[in-house]
Each structure stands twice: as structure tokens, then as C-alpha cells.
Design an enzyme around this catalytic site. Structure first.
Site, short mmCIF file in Angstrom:
data_model
loop_
_atom_site.label_atom_id
_atom_site.label_comp_id
_atom_site.label_asym_id
_atom_site.label_seq_id
_atom_site.Cartn_x
_atom_site.Cartn_y
_atom_site.Cartn_z
N PHE A 136 -9.97 -40.89 -44.02
CA PHE A 136 -10.97 -39.82 -44.16
C PHE A 136 -10.22 -38.73 -44.00
CE2 PHE A 136 -13.79 -43.11 -42.60
CZ PHE A 136 -14.51 -43.24 -43.57
N LYS A 180 -5.97 -31.40 -38.80
CA LYS A 180 -6.71 -32.74 -39.50
C LYS A 180 -7.78 -32.28 -40.39
CE LYS A 180 -8.79 -37.02 -37.68
NZ LYS A 180 -9.17 -37.73 -36.45
N ASP A 212 -10.16 -47.12 -30.22
CA ASP A 212 -9.26 -47.47 -31.45
C ASP A 212 -7.83 -47.14 -30.93
OD1 ASP A 212 -8.56 -47.98 -33.94
OD2 ASP A 212 -8.81 -45.85 -34.59
#
Ligand code: ADE
Length: 409
Positions: A23, A41, A134
Site C-alpha cells: 500500500f 511513507k 509484523d
């Protein structure tokens, strides 16, 4: 808008691409005023909308606001345009920790130092109900002094998102680092799942290869589920008992952070100095007092961050716009002044709560305190066209005010 040389919101000049995922793309960028390097980002709103990841993105913002720690990549600010969301992050210069493994396993002391810093960061988050979920090599960066920085809380979750059984239910993470209970979708305790991933990281640092690997994914999952791995002969003996306790397939009996930091291997020549940590949504009071928000407040206020508004362009063709901002009044006012400067509009202040912007349009702002450091902003178009009003609200004012800017320290 997100290519090299472009200037983002007139504030950050985008440089080279540092990495990309599903994404998001991450770019190096420079603050045009201060010259400071940052990582930007860039998230595509359309992709996020299609994927149903909005909640995750909101969570990422909320979580990153909660965690300020020397070993965690800082989120400086969030901005948004019609099509993109921009996270302005601390730039971490030294590349990925795992690049260090290109020449083979690390020396025991070096591995211990990185592991201590990793556990410090993760323990800090866990004690605040935040789980990374993660953890993987790409998320472990090194700064120019060789200190570890954990990045990307994009898929992390707050404790409050647990279901009634108290367990998290989303499956995420890369297989090699993922705990068995995530793979078999039992629902899991985020803290214990992170400890498993940290165990895999420690194994890799000391062995130079992955504990669970197979060209056949099903076989790999079987190895993970049964915690079937072998230590190489070179593996430090004292570290074996720690790794074995972290790679316990049963999350209930798996070692806790409290016991990791008590483990003799962890404690040998403890090099980590006390780290500067801070918790709190407000990130300083900016002159407006401390914010006593808890994680719940922050999640609910992420509506105040107005991502909902960013995702949905309705309601801004009116002459009045209202939205919540979780910032001290002093910061709100100075941000409005900053935007006015950029837009070459004049600011007329009236005792700090009422502010008028003039230049092409005339817009009145009222800043009303709802609770400490939480304000309702009311913007009213007094003169000028609605299209222009809508544009400055959505392109300039709201992004500036709903950005998660920490006052400079
Ligand atoms: N790659 C991904 N995030 C980064 C960051 N914050 N700094 C440097 N490189 C990165």
C-alpha cells in the site's frame, strides 16, 4: 505527486525511493525549511479504500503517536492530499539490520546489543498495550550510530481491538517470522506472537540463517507449528535456552518479556543505557497542559485526526466546516498562521480563539476547547467563492491541522 524532486505540501522535497510494499512507498525527503532528512511513507488512498485497510491506517497513526522510544522510528507528522496519505517519519540512515548478515552471523555481543534494543522497544510497546505483529527483517533498521530502530507499525493493533476472548484475530506477518498460533488462526495474544518473532530474529542474528525454512510452504508451516529447528554448532550455548523458550509453540508457556530480561544471556554485559521514552498522545503540551488520553481516546480521536474527512469529500461545499483536532490551541493557531503564509493570506487575530484569514477569500476560524488539548475547529466562509474555500480547507487547512505534529523538543 510522489516522484523525485517534487515538493510535498510545499514542505518536503522528495528524493529517492527507499522501499515499497503493498500500500505504501517510502521515499527519502528533505524539509525545505530546515534541511532535515525524513522518510516519507506515501499511501495510496484508493488502494487503502479498496482493501478495507482504513482501520489499519488509522490504527497505525494512533499507535505511532503512542510510542516514543529511542529504538522505535518516530512519526513526526501525518499529512494528506485528495489521493494520498503521507507519513513523515524519522529518517534512519544505516539501512536494514539484516544487511549486516550478508557476511554471515553476527558476533555474540553485537547480536546481544541489537536484541536488547529490540526487546526494549517491544517491551515498551507491550506495556502500553501495543503489539507490532509484523516483526521481520525489513522492519529492523539501524541509525548512523548503529542503534536499532523498529519501523512500521502498519499492521499493529491496540489491545482494545481484541475480541471478547481477549485474542487478536487478524492474520498478518511474513511466514518465516510468524508464530504458529497465527498460522493456524487460533486467535492469539499479540505480546506472545511478538516474542516468537523476536526469537526468530535472535536465532537469525546468531546463526546467520532462518530457523524455519522449506521450499514447500506447507512443510515450512509444519516446522513452525512443531517448533522444529536445529541449532548450528557455532550457536552460543547460553543463548540456546533463551531462544528455545521464545520459540515455544505453546504461547501460554512461551517466555514473557519480564523473564527474557531476567535471562542470564540477555543480561550479560547489558549495554543498553536507559532509553529516553515518552508516552502520550499529545507529545508535549505545547503550552496547553498534559493530555490524559488513553488508548481508547486516541482511537476515537483518530476521527478527530479526521481521516474520515480525508477519505470522504462530502460536506465541504458548505460555507461552514467543523472538525476536531487533537492539538493544543497554541499549535492550532500557529499552524493556521503557517498555512496563511503559504497561501499568502493575511491573518487577523482576536484574543487567540478567533482568527480571520483574508486574501481572495475571507475565512473565520473559531477554536473551541472540548477537553484538554482537544479542540473543535469551526471555519466559516465570510466572503469569496465556495470552491476556493473547499479547496483550501481540504488541501491546506485540514491536512495541516489534523497532522500529528509533535512540538519540537
Ligand atoms: N525505509 C523504510 N522506512 C525508513 C526510514 N524511516 N528511514 C530510512 N529508510 C527507511
Amino acid at each position: 505527486m510522489d516522484t523525485k524532486g517534487d515538493v510535498l505540501m510545499q514542505r518536503y522535497e522528495l528524493g529517492k525511493l527507499l522501499g515499497h510494499g503493498n500500500f505504501a512507498k517510502v521515499y527519502h525527503a528533505r524539509n525545505v525549511l530546515t534541511g532535515m532528512s525524513v522518510a516519507v511513507k506515501v499511501i495510496d488512498k484508493k488502494k487503502v479504500l479498496k482493501s478495507g485497510m482504513i482501520t489499519h491506517i488509522k490504527r497505525e497513526i494512533s499507535v505511532m503517536r503512542l510510542v516514543k522510544h529511542a529504538n522505535i522510528v518516530r512519526l513526526h507528522e501525518v499529512m494528506a492530499s485528495k489521493t494520498k496519505i503521507y507519513f513523515i517519519l524519522e529518517y534512519v540512515k544505516g539501512g536494514e539490520l539484516f544487511d549486516k548478515l550478508a557476511k554471515g552471523r553476527l558476533k555474540e555481543d553485537a547480536a546481544r546489543k541489537y536484541f536488547q534494543q529490540l526487546i526494549s522497544a517491544i517491551g515498551f510497546c507491550h506495556s502500553r498495550g501495543v503489539y507490532h505483529r509484523d516483526l521481520k527483517p525489513e522492519n529492523l533498521l539501524l541509525d548512523d550510530e548503529g542503534n536499532l530502530k523498529v519501523s512500521d507499525f502498519g499492521l499493529s493493533a491496540l489491545a482494545e481491538t481484541k475480541r471478547q476472548d481477549g485474542l487478536l484475530h487478524t492474520c498478518c506477518g511474513s511466514p518465516a517470522y510468524v508464530a504458529p498460533e497465527i498460522i493456524d488462526q487460533r486467535g492469539y495474544d499479540g505480546a506472545k506472537a511478538d516474542i516468537w518473532s523476536c526469537g526468530v530474529v535472535l536465532f537469525v542474528l546468531l546463526a546467520g540463517f532462518l530457523p524455519f525454512h522449506d521450499s514447500n510452504l506447507v512443510e515450512m508451516y509444519r516446522k513452525i507449528a512443531g517448533a522444529r529447528f536445529k541449532y548450528p554448532n557455532s550457536f552460543p550455548v547460553a543463548a540456546k535456552s533463551l531462544v528455545s523458550k521464545m520459540l515455544d509453540p505453546n504461547p501460554i508457556t512461551r517466555i514473557s518479556i519480564g523473564d527474557i530480561v531476567e535471562h542470564p544471556w540477555f543480561n550479560t554485559g547489558l549495554v543498553s543505557e536507559p532509553v529516553i521514552t515518552e508516552t502520550g498522545a499529545g507529545g508535549g503540551d505545547g503550552g496547553g497542559g498534559n493530555c490524559n488520553c488513553n488508548a481508547f481516546d486516541i482511537i476515537s480521536l483518530s476521527r478527530g485526526l479526521n481521516l474520515s474527512g480525508l477519505f470522504n469529500d462530502n460536506g465541504e461545499d458548505e460555507k461552514e466546516v467543523r472538525f476536531m483536532v487533537k492539538q493544543p490551541a497554541s499549535i492550532i493557531i500557529s499552524k493556521l498562521e503557517e498555512v496563511a503564509k503559504i497561501l499568502k493570506m493575511k491573518v487577523v487575530k482576536n484574543n487567540g480563539v478567533l482568527l480571520r484569514m483574508e486574501g481572495g477569500l475571507v475565512v473565520d476560524f473559531e477554536v473551541l476547547e472540548i477537553m484538554p488539548n482537544v479542540h473543535l475547529i469551526e471555519a466559516e466562509l465570510v466572503a469569496g467563492d465556495r470552491v476556493g474555500f473547499r479547496e483550501i480547507m481540504s488541501e491546506h487547512i485540514r491536512p495541516a491541522l489534523t497532522s500529528v505534529t509533535e512540538p519540537s523538543e
